[in-house]
Motif scaffolding. Structure first.
Motif, PDB file in Angstrom:
ATOM      1  N   ALA A  11      -5.966  -3.900  -6.207  1.00  0.00           N
ATOM      2  CA  ALA A  11      -5.127  -3.025  -7.035  1.00  0.00           C
ATOM      3  C   ALA A  11      -4.326  -3.847  -8.039  1.00  0.00           C
ATOM      4  N   GLU A  12      -3.765  -4.979  -7.601  1.00  0.00           N
ATOM      5  CA  GLU A  12      -2.995  -5.836  -8.502  1.00  0.00           C
ATOM      6  C   GLU A  12      -3.862  -6.359  -9.637  1.00  0.00           C
ATOM      7  N   GLN A  13      -5.079  -6.794  -9.313  1.00  0.00           N
ATOM      8  CA  GLN A  13      -5.979  -7.318 -10.349  1.00  0.00           C
ATOM      9  C   GLN A  13      -6.398  -6.218 -11.327  1.00  0.00           C
ATOM     10  N   LEU A  14      -6.669  -5.030 -10.800  1.00  0.00           N
ATOM     11  CA  LEU A  14      -7.031  -3.913 -11.674  1.00  0.00           C
ATOM     12  C   LEU A  14      -5.883  -3.572 -12.623  1.00  0.00           C
TER      13      LEU A  14
ATOM     14  N   SER B 285      -4.122   2.588  -4.654  1.00  0.00           N
ATOM     15  CA  SER B 285      -5.279   3.065  -3.886  1.00  0.00           C
ATOM     16  C   SER B 285      -6.307   3.820  -4.713  1.00  0.00           C
ATOM     17  N   ILE B 286      -5.956   4.225  -5.931  1.00  0.00           N
ATOM     18  CA  ILE B 286      -6.859   5.019  -6.770  1.00  0.00           C
ATOM     19  C   ILE B 286      -6.991   4.356  -8.137  1.00  0.00           C
TER      20      ILE B 286
ATOM     21  N   CYS C 175      -6.623  -7.039   1.068  1.00  0.00           N
ATOM     22  CA  CYS C 175      -7.634  -7.143   0.010  1.00  0.00           C
ATOM     23  C   CYS C 175      -7.563  -5.943  -0.936  1.00  0.00           C
ATOM     24  N   VAL C 176      -7.244  -4.759  -0.419  1.00  0.00           N
ATOM     25  CA  VAL C 176      -7.118  -3.574  -1.273  1.00  0.00           C
ATOM     26  C   VAL C 176      -5.898  -3.719  -2.172  1.00  0.00           C
TER      27      VAL C 176
ATOM     28  N   MET D  73       0.859  -1.177   0.000  1.00  0.00           N
ATOM     29  CA  MET D  73       0.000   0.000   0.000  1.00  0.00           C
ATOM     30  C   MET D  73       0.894   1.225   0.000  1.00  0.00           C
ATOM     31  N   SER D  74       0.508   2.241  -0.680  1.00  0.00           N
ATOM     32  CA  SER D  74       1.280   3.468  -0.778  1.00  0.00           C
ATOM     33  C   SER D  74       1.438   4.128   0.583  1.00  0.00           C
ATOM     34  N   GLU D  75       2.606   4.722   0.800  1.00  0.00           N
ATOM     35  CA  GLU D  75       2.826   5.472   2.037  1.00  0.00           C
ATOM     36  C   GLU D  75       1.917   6.693   2.101  1.00  0.00           C
ATOM     37  N   ASN D  76       1.440   7.167   0.949  1.00  0.00           N
ATOM     38  CA  ASN D  76       0.574   8.340   0.904  1.00  0.00           C
ATOM     39  C   ASN D  76      -0.856   8.020   1.295  1.00  0.00           C
TER      40      ASN D  76
END
Length: 107
Positions: free
Chosen positions: A19-22, A51-52, A14-15, A1-4
């Motif tokens: 993100a990997e699947q997207l 995350s986006i 799960c997020v 996950m991004s540090e931001n």
């Protein structure tokens, strides 16, 4: 996950997995289901910071206000991956039918 990415409720494997699947489906036309029951159609353009999600190319969203469904068509949607429950890649026949239906509704 991004540090931001600071949303503690959203920092989970799960997020990152979503993100990997997207990312694996960049360029595909997809339907994205959100936690609030809305769903969005569009082409995956980018996944930023795990995350986006950026959807483009005549993206449109179905959302329900007070029992009345509404549709919004925009050039680009920016969606928090935390809000996504699932997504699916559309088959060619589905893509054509959906794009034709919405292009016919444009002014």
């Amino acid at each position: 996950m991004s540090e931001n990415h600071n949303d503690l409720d959203c920092q989970c494997e799960c997020v990152e997995g979503m993100a990997e699947q997207l990312k694996k489906n960049i360029g595909e036309i997809v339907v994205v289901f959100e936690r609030d029951g809305s769903f969005v159609f569009g082409t995956i353009k980018d996944v930023q910071d795990d995350s986006i999600l950026i959807l483009g190319d005549l993206s449109f969203k179905f959302i329900c206000f007070c029992g009345s469904p509404n549709q919004f068509t925009v050039e680009k949607f920016v969606i928090s991956i935390c809000e996504i429950t699932e997504f699916g890649v559309l088959l060619p026949a589905q893509r054509d039918a959906i794009l034709n239906a919405f292009q016919n509704q444009l002014p």
